[in-house]
Design a protein around this motif. Sequence first.
Motif, short mmCIF file in Angstrom:
data_model
loop_
_atom_site.label_atom_id
_atom_site.label_comp_id
_atom_site.label_asym_id
_atom_site.label_seq_id
_atom_site.Cartn_x
_atom_site.Cartn_y
_atom_site.Cartn_z
N LYS A 1 -8.80 -9.34 12.01
CA LYS A 1 -8.90 -8.10 11.26
C LYS A 1 -7.53 -7.54 10.83
O LYS A 1 -7.44 -6.36 10.48
N GLY B 1 -6.05 -0.23 5.48
CA GLY B 1 -7.15 0.69 5.22
C GLY B 1 -7.37 1.67 6.36
O GLY B 1 -7.59 2.87 6.13
N TYR B 2 -7.30 1.17 7.58
CA TYR B 2 -7.48 2.06 8.73
C TYR B 2 -6.35 3.09 8.81
O TYR B 2 -6.58 4.26 9.12
N ASP C 1 -11.67 -2.52 16.25
CA ASP C 1 -12.30 -3.54 15.40
C ASP C 1 -11.83 -4.91 15.85
O ASP C 1 -10.72 -5.35 15.55
N SER D 1 -11.33 -15.04 7.46
CA SER D 1 -10.15 -14.27 7.85
C SER D 1 -8.88 -15.12 7.88
O SER D 1 -7.77 -14.60 7.72
N HIS E 1 -5.93 -7.85 8.17
CA HIS E 1 -5.93 -7.37 6.79
C HIS E 1 -6.60 -6.00 6.63
O HIS E 1 -6.50 -5.38 5.58
N GLN E 2 -7.29 -5.53 7.69
CA GLN E 2 -7.92 -4.22 7.64
C GLN E 2 -6.97 -3.10 8.07
O GLN E 2 -7.30 -1.92 7.91
N ILE F 1 -6.94 -3.47 17.01
CA ILE F 1 -7.37 -4.37 15.94
C ILE F 1 -7.20 -5.82 16.37
O ILE F 1 -6.11 -6.25 16.75
N ARG G 1 0.82 -1.21 0.00
CA ARG G 1 0.00 0.00 0.00
C ARG G 1 0.86 1.27 0.00
O ARG G 1 0.34 2.37 0.07
N GLU H 1 -14.72 -12.36 11.49
CA GLU H 1 -14.91 -12.18 10.05
C GLU H 1 -14.71 -13.52 9.35
O GLU H 1 -13.64 -14.13 9.44
N THR I 1 -6.50 -14.65 4.90
CA THR I 1 -5.85 -13.38 4.62
C THR I 1 -4.38 -13.36 5.00
O THR I 1 -3.65 -12.47 4.59
N ASN J 1 -6.89 5.85 6.33
CA ASN J 1 -7.88 6.81 6.80
C ASN J 1 -7.28 7.79 7.80
O ASN J 1 -7.54 9.00 7.75
#
Length: 461
Positions: free
Chosen positions: A105, A111-112, A132, A139, A107-108, A101, A28, A136, A142, A115
């Motif tokens: 989660k 993104g967090y 979070d 998961s 893999h999130q 986290i 990313r 999920e 991931t 933001n």
Amino acid sequence: MNRVHIKTYGCQMNERDSEAVAAMLRARGYRIVANEQECDILLLNTCSVRDAAEQKAIGKAGYLQQRKKKQPDFVLGILGCMAQNRGASLLEQLPDVDLIIGTQKFHQVPGYLDNLRAAREAGLPIGETIVDIAEEAGSQNTIKDHLAHDAPGEEAGEAPVSAFVSIQQGCNMDCAFCIVPKTRGDERSRPMEDIVAECQALAARGVREVTLLGQIVTSYGRRDYAHTGGVTPFVQLLERVHAIDGIERIRFTSPHPRGFKDDLVAAYGRLPKLCGYVHLPLQSGSDRILRAMNRPYTRERYREIVDALRAVQPDMYFSTDVIVGFPGETEEDFAQTRELFEACNYDMAYVFKYSIRSGTPAAGLADQVPDEVKEQRNQILLEILQKNSLRRTAQLVGTIEEVLVEGRDKSGTHFTGRTRGNRVCVFDADPRLVGQLVPLKIERASVSTLYGELVLAGVNG
């Protein structure tokens, strides 16, 4: 604001999770840095197995909060088992944490962080901490990315020759002392084809040894794949990985004694790439305490497994986990543990003093063992272990061991690698031998480390 440092506490599963988060972040556009003083974002990947592990991470996070007063844009995140276990309640002690986290989660995280970065670059207030810890579905699939070395913008280093491969997440065993079912969720296995493809990709990048990881790794796929000719799904997976060109060694952790059926024991005799090293958690040598722990085997069955494995490979190496001071453990119970501990002649062991973990069945048990008794029993087993390990390494002096050359040691002046029995070796070598299996003559030994000289003419630099 894109430099990230990840500090990992706890087990190999946590190390693998951190590696996957790092790979996703780098994809990313983030940079992974080794020095925490040089980062803009610091993520603590935490452990909850013992209270001491949680307190260590909380202490570190508390210290890092002071950095936020000097660097308002500094981002602090808590990931993993402690985040899952405590959730938003962590904010009572750590109000300035930006991210909490959970284990499903990971893999999130990119993104967090995107933001948070976008808000700060726009001069907007951050608002409430992102928490979070929800479950999920899927998961477990991931954790598949690996951090490539020597990529643009990354710190240079030798490419790894060994890798962890996550094959399963969660646990359904419900051992009375263990918080893992709460922090990792129910047992979930990855598709076999995906795991094989990951191992093939690693082999193409020069990885020669893979360690298959799971909370109860030997339970892999038991609900997803059929037993074929008496062969369990886990052993089927071992066979598939064994067939991959380039993969020269296979290890796995952490298993459960009940997973060592005849097919897995026999695999050590028919799959040459499967290293003769077994981590076989004991926890207690007392049948009464094993029942209280909800461990579905007896001391007799455990010893049968050890003997069966040594019958297949007489020089098999063993490590284990033992808990001393479980509620109600008497002197007789501990004497039985000590007896079995000595009889199994472990090469390595993780000996823990029982600590109360809220939310586990054992937390409310009466007859807690005094701390001083736990410490005494702990030291007795550690002394036995030291003697066993030193005797075993001393027996290797003068022998020739196959070693996988992993790279330079911490001093940077020598090279390091491991034997098939998972013993660390230090020696001189030429850098071109990294990733090669080489014969090493053992010249001296400490409790946990072997020192030797390569026996191939003209390759020891």
